[in-house]
Scaffold this motif. Structure first.
Motif, PDB file in Angstrom:
ATOM      1  N   LEU A   9       0.827  -1.200   0.000  1.00  7.66           N
ATOM      2  CA  LEU A   9       0.000   0.000   0.000  1.00  7.66           C
ATOM      3  C   LEU A   9       0.863   1.253   0.000  1.00  7.66           C
ATOM      4  O   LEU A   9       0.551   2.252  -0.667  1.00  7.66           O
ATOM      5  CB  LEU A   9      -0.909  -0.007   1.230  1.00  7.66           C
ATOM      6  CG  LEU A   9      -1.887   1.172   1.359  1.00  7.66           C
ATOM      7  CD1 LEU A   9      -2.998   1.060   0.326  1.00  7.66           C
ATOM      8  CD2 LEU A   9      -2.473   1.219   2.772  1.00  7.66           C
ATOM      9  N   LEU A  10       1.967   1.205   0.739  1.00 10.56           N
ATOM     10  CA  LEU A  10       2.817   2.383   0.889  1.00 10.56           C
ATOM     11  C   LEU A  10       3.993   2.418  -0.071  1.00 10.56           C
ATOM     12  O   LEU A  10       4.662   3.454  -0.176  1.00 10.56           O
ATOM     13  CB  LEU A  10       3.347   2.457   2.330  1.00 10.56           C
ATOM     14  CG  LEU A  10       2.307   2.486   3.450  1.00 10.56           C
ATOM     15  CD1 LEU A  10       2.977   2.743   4.792  1.00 10.56           C
ATOM     16  CD2 LEU A  10       1.246   3.548   3.189  1.00 10.56           C
ATOM     17  N   LEU A  11       4.260   1.315  -0.768  1.00  8.10           N
ATOM     18  CA  LEU A  11       5.457   1.258  -1.602  1.00  8.10           C
ATOM     19  C   LEU A  11       5.519   2.373  -2.639  1.00  8.10           C
ATOM     20  O   LEU A  11       6.554   3.050  -2.752  1.00  8.10           O
ATOM     21  CB  LEU A  11       5.568  -0.111  -2.275  1.00  8.10           C
ATOM     22  CG  LEU A  11       6.821  -0.342  -3.124  1.00  8.10           C
ATOM     23  CD1 LEU A  11       8.088  -0.213  -2.279  1.00  8.10           C
ATOM     24  CD2 LEU A  11       6.776  -1.724  -3.783  1.00  8.10           C
ATOM     25  N   PRO A  12       4.466   2.650  -3.428  1.00  4.84           N
ATOM     26  CA  PRO A  12       4.559   3.768  -4.368  1.00  4.84           C
ATOM     27  C   PRO A  12       4.194   5.110  -3.748  1.00  4.84           C
ATOM     28  O   PRO A  12       4.453   6.164  -4.344  1.00  4.84           O
ATOM     29  CB  PRO A  12       3.542   3.386  -5.453  1.00  4.84           C
ATOM     30  CG  PRO A  12       2.512   2.606  -4.730  1.00  4.84           C
ATOM     31  CD  PRO A  12       3.232   1.875  -3.618  1.00  4.84           C
ATOM     32  N   ILE A  13       3.597   5.074  -2.550  1.00  8.09           N
ATOM     33  CA  ILE A  13       3.125   6.310  -1.923  1.00  8.09           C
ATOM     34  C   ILE A  13       4.257   7.063  -1.241  1.00  8.09           C
ATOM     35  O   ILE A  13       4.344   8.294  -1.327  1.00  8.09           O
ATOM     36  CB  ILE A  13       2.002   5.999  -0.899  1.00  8.09           C
ATOM     37  CG1 ILE A  13       0.826   5.363  -1.606  1.00  8.09           C
ATOM     38  CG2 ILE A  13       1.575   7.265  -0.160  1.00  8.09           C
ATOM     39  CD1 ILE A  13       0.296   6.156  -2.761  1.00  8.09           C
ATOM     40  N   VAL A  14       5.120   6.349  -0.530  1.00  5.94           N
ATOM     41  CA  VAL A  14       6.211   7.009   0.181  1.00  5.94           C
ATOM     42  C   VAL A  14       7.125   7.789  -0.772  1.00  5.94           C
ATOM     43  O   VAL A  14       7.490   8.930  -0.473  1.00  5.94           O
ATOM     44  CB  VAL A  14       7.004   6.002   1.039  1.00  5.94           C
ATOM     45  CG1 VAL A  14       8.231   6.661   1.664  1.00  5.94           C
ATOM     46  CG2 VAL A  14       6.116   5.429   2.131  1.00  5.94           C
ATOM     47  N   PRO A  15       7.525   7.236  -1.930  1.00  9.66           N
ATOM     48  CA  PRO A  15       8.319   8.051  -2.865  1.00  9.66           C
ATOM     49  C   PRO A  15       7.593   9.301  -3.340  1.00  9.66           C
ATOM     50  O   PRO A  15       8.205  10.370  -3.444  1.00  9.66           O
ATOM     51  CB  PRO A  15       8.592   7.085  -4.033  1.00  9.66           C
ATOM     52  CG  PRO A  15       8.514   5.735  -3.431  1.00  9.66           C
ATOM     53  CD  PRO A  15       7.448   5.823  -2.390  1.00  9.66           C
TER      54      PRO A  15
END
Length: 389
Positions: A30-36
């Motif tokens: 869920l956060l893998l593409p969001i954090v960048p």
């Protein structure tokens, strides 16, 4: 040691392990593409975006180096509990600050948690599954850990414009904590470990070095796609990026399961070259960023090649080792996975500015094509061994 005997493929421990991995990995994806995106939008740019993924993978790699000893001392149940906590709790801290030091600190903690979960899971599957169906069992487990990518990667991108970053980060924490429910019923036994001088010396064995090299090259490209595709598509085309990631995430577990079934019946090594070739063709499609169809189909093809390579390389490594080395093989495979993703994300972050995204994707495709050589050598070596029996 956990006894596998004549246990069915989907035994109670396997189902519980699948549920635990499903929830914890959904939190991660869920956060893998969001954090960048969060890091880049806060003023850290492409380099900060790459570092957010790279630091996560660095912590994962460092933790994976000690995982065989860790699991031998604490066992699967305690290990999975600690991994889930490290993976989930730090996500909530991102609500407090978008400063790069905070992002990198939470990325370090999440990376360590990820290492525990992804190493313990496959090693436990390899011990629980009947040897003659191990490839299929790994494929089924691959579906369980692939569903989080299907759900998490696109949903995060769709949710952020609607509800903001904070609620998405808290959702990641909640999902990870949900994974704790099934852990008390997982096997308690410590993972058996043979002492052979650590994880990396296993690469002296050519039968292990070849699949590791192939897989590390593919994961390098995966780190680039997952980190930079949302940034690379033209402005206003986030829907294309989300759909492409969804296509990638759907193709990956299906290919992983199909490769497991086929490999158990016809041999795993014969699938290496087709898997790499499919990934190369898929990466080539990302060069045409202005064409949404090329991007979506390219991401799907890359996902298929990536998924097949996951199952094939891991099954080959387990087949070429003994049960006391399964934790070591899982750690080595995951080192290739996470090290490749981290190197790909950071390296692409350095070159994307000077050369642009289309040229950068073309360069990654060329690097990926180099993996065809060790794939072919492994297949040839396997056929030679079979013919001599």
């Amino acid at each position: 040691m956990i006894q596998t005997g004549a246990q069915p493929l989907l035994s109670r421990p396997m189902v519980l392990l699948g549920m635990t991995s499903l929830a914890s990995m959904t939190s991660f994806y869920l956060l893998l593409p969001i954090v960048p995106l969060y890091t880049a939008s806060s003023g850290s740019g492409d380099l900060g975006a790459g570092l957010s993924t790279g630091v996560t993978m660095l912590a994962t790699v460092l933790m994976e180096l000690i995982m065989p000893t860790f699991l031998g001392r604490y066992g699967y149940r305690v290990g999975m509990a600690l991994g889930v906590l490290f993976l989930g709790v730090p996500s909530a801290l991102l609500v407090l600050s978008s400063a790069l030091p905070m992002v990198l600190a939470t990325s370090l903690a999440r990376g360590a948690g990820l290492a525990i979960v992804v190493v313990a899971g496959p090693a436990l599957v390899a011990e629980l599954a009947p040897a003659e169906r191990r490839g299929e069992a790994l494929g089924v487990y691959g579906v369980a850990v692939g569903i989080p990518a299907i759900l998490g990667l696109p949903i995060g991108l769709w949710l952020v414009p609607l509800i903001g970053y904070g609620p998405v980060f808290l959702a990641g924490t909640g999902l990870a904590l949900l994974a704790l429910i099934g852990i008390p019923w997982l096997p308690t036994g410590a993972a058996p470990v043979e002492q052979h001088g650590g994880v990396l010396p296993a690469l002296r064995n050519a039968g292990l070095a070849r699949p590791v090299t192939v897989f590390a090259t593919i994961t390098l490209a995966a780190g680039v796609l997952l980190t930079f595709l949302p940034l690379a598509v033209p402005t206003g085309s986030q829907g294309t990026a989300a759909t492409a990631l969804l296509a990638h995430s759907c193709a990956m577990p299906l290919a992983r399961w199909a490769a497991g079934r086929y490999g158990d019946r016809h041999g795993q090594s014969v699938l290496l070259v087709p898997a790499v070739l499919t990934a190369v063709i898929g990466m080539a499609g990302l060069v045409w960023l202005d064409n949404p169809y090329a991007v979506i189909v390219g991401a799907a093809l890359f996902g298929a090649g990536f998924g097949a390579s996951q199952n094939v390389t891991l099954a080959l490594m387990f087949a070429r080792s003994s049960p006391p080395e399964f934790g070591r093989m899982s750690a080595l495979w995951n080192l290739a996975y996470d090290g490749g993703m981290g190197i790909g994300a950071v390296g692409f972050g350095l070159v994307a500015g000077p050369v642009g995204y289309p040229v950068g994707f073309a360069l990654i495709g060329a690097v990926l094509a180099l993996a065809l050589l060790p794939s072919w050598l492994d297949t040839r070596s396997e056929r030679k061994i079979i013919s001599e029996r």
